[in-house]
Design an enzyme around this catalytic site. Sequence first.
Site, PDB file in Angstrom:
ATOM      1  N   LYS A   1       0.888  -1.451  -0.139  1.00  0.00           N
ATOM      2  CA  LYS A   1      -0.257  -0.101   0.053  1.00  0.00           C
ATOM      3  C   LYS A   1       0.868   0.851   0.207  1.00  0.00           C
ATOM      4  O   LYS A   1       0.480   2.105   0.040  1.00  0.00           O
ATOM      5  CB  LYS A   1      -1.092  -0.036   1.370  1.00  0.00           C
ATOM      6  CG  LYS A   1      -1.900  -1.520   1.667  1.00  0.00           C
ATOM      7  CD  LYS A   1      -2.596  -1.077   2.421  1.00  0.00           C
ATOM      8  CE  LYS A   1      -3.740  -2.159   2.536  1.00  0.00           C
ATOM      9  NZ  LYS A   1      -4.019  -2.761   3.957  1.00  0.00           N
TER      10      LYS A   1
ATOM     11  N   ARG B   1      -8.024  11.957   7.918  1.00  0.00           N
ATOM     12  CA  ARG B   1      -8.123  11.295   9.199  1.00  0.00           C
ATOM     13  C   ARG B   1      -5.996  11.431  10.205  1.00  0.00           C
ATOM     14  O   ARG B   1      -6.079  11.255  10.930  1.00  0.00           O
ATOM     15  CB  ARG B   1      -8.752  10.156   8.995  1.00  0.00           C
ATOM     16  CG  ARG B   1      -9.375   9.545  10.334  1.00  0.00           C
ATOM     17  CD  ARG B   1     -10.420   8.267   9.956  1.00  0.00           C
ATOM     18  NE  ARG B   1     -10.564   7.394  10.788  1.00  0.00           N
ATOM     19  CZ  ARG B   1     -10.620   6.049  11.071  1.00  0.00           C
ATOM     20  NH1 ARG B   1     -11.399   5.965   9.942  1.00  0.00           N
ATOM     21  NH2 ARG B   1     -11.093   5.323  11.539  1.00  0.00           N
TER      22      ARG B   1
ATOM     23  N   ARG C   1     -12.182  -6.186  12.761  1.00  0.00           N
ATOM     24  CA  ARG C   1     -12.510  -5.646  11.668  1.00  0.00           C
ATOM     25  C   ARG C   1     -14.060  -6.051  10.778  1.00  0.00           C
ATOM     26  O   ARG C   1     -13.964  -6.877  11.182  1.00  0.00           O
ATOM     27  CB  ARG C   1     -11.386  -5.765   9.922  1.00  0.00           C
ATOM     28  CG  ARG C   1     -10.485  -5.375  10.539  1.00  0.00           C
ATOM     29  CD  ARG C   1     -10.110  -4.416  10.723  1.00  0.00           C
ATOM     30  NE  ARG C   1     -10.350  -2.827  10.125  1.00  0.00           N
ATOM     31  CZ  ARG C   1      -9.762  -2.521   9.320  1.00  0.00           C
ATOM     32  NH1 ARG C   1      -8.691  -3.034   9.087  1.00  0.00           N
ATOM     33  NH2 ARG C   1      -9.765  -1.786   8.506  1.00  0.00           N
TER      34      ARG C   1
END
Length: 264
Positions: A59, A112, A251
């Site tokens: 990522k 965020r 999650r």
Amino acid sequence: MPELPEVEVFRKEVAEDAVGEIISSVSVGIPKMIKFITPSALTKALQNQKITATSRFGKNLLLKTNNGLFLRLHFGMTGYLQYEKDDLPLPQYTCIALHFKSGKRLIFVDPRKFGAVQYIDNLDDFLVKAHIGPDVETLTQKEFASLLKDRKRPIKITLMDQSLMSGLGNLYTDEILFQARIHPETAAESLSSKELTTLYKKIRSVIKEAIKDHAEREQMPVRYLINHRKQGETCPQCKRGKIHMKTIGGRSTYFCDFCQKEPN
DNA sequence: CTAGATGTTAAGGT
DNA sequence: CACCTTAACATCTA
């Protein structure tokens, strides 16, 4: 937003827009997101550097500069990039802005503030220290199978473990397991070789499709789970089962109670 | 007003 | 070492 497909889309955009640009100055809007270097040192180090190449690992987006270093961007949960004319004031939650000699700028916005920016001189070293496993896209089927061998944890958690293999997050892991018709709580080690093959293929095809769709959810096929992440919805695949939600590994996990049978 | 959200890490424990 | 849970981070939106 940013799991592997989103980051890959960002990478392509940067490759097209910003490679070849020369940094005239840098603004840091959220100092705490800059890791292992002070904002002023980073600003100075990037001054007059040209962006020469882009790459992605898991990522992480990497922008190579002509001194051989890599600017690493990690987008956390809500980070994104914008390449635009460098005139208006910077938007709120701009983490860092690269101002180019061309009059354009590349900005990294993250409301965020969970993302990260770092300037790396040795990539391999970074990957080891940050415990980032091989990128899922480059794994061979053999490597994939051996990584899952003897793993007792649920397959969902195992696939999302960035230290084992990097790139998959909550949304795409659910999608892949859904399409492979594997229940997310199945112990990784208990998958048959047939299931492993299916899983491996689905990882590749889902990622490929998502990138093709510019990682935009609305663009993805209706048979995909991604736009049906809601408890009680009818399964878009079998039209018989219902979508369930269960917290797995902390999650929210969505799956079809008909397609994805619970393990014994 | 509350709960939950695409991610990661730390801390504590088995 | 493999694994588990919980909390924390900061802000927005359903």
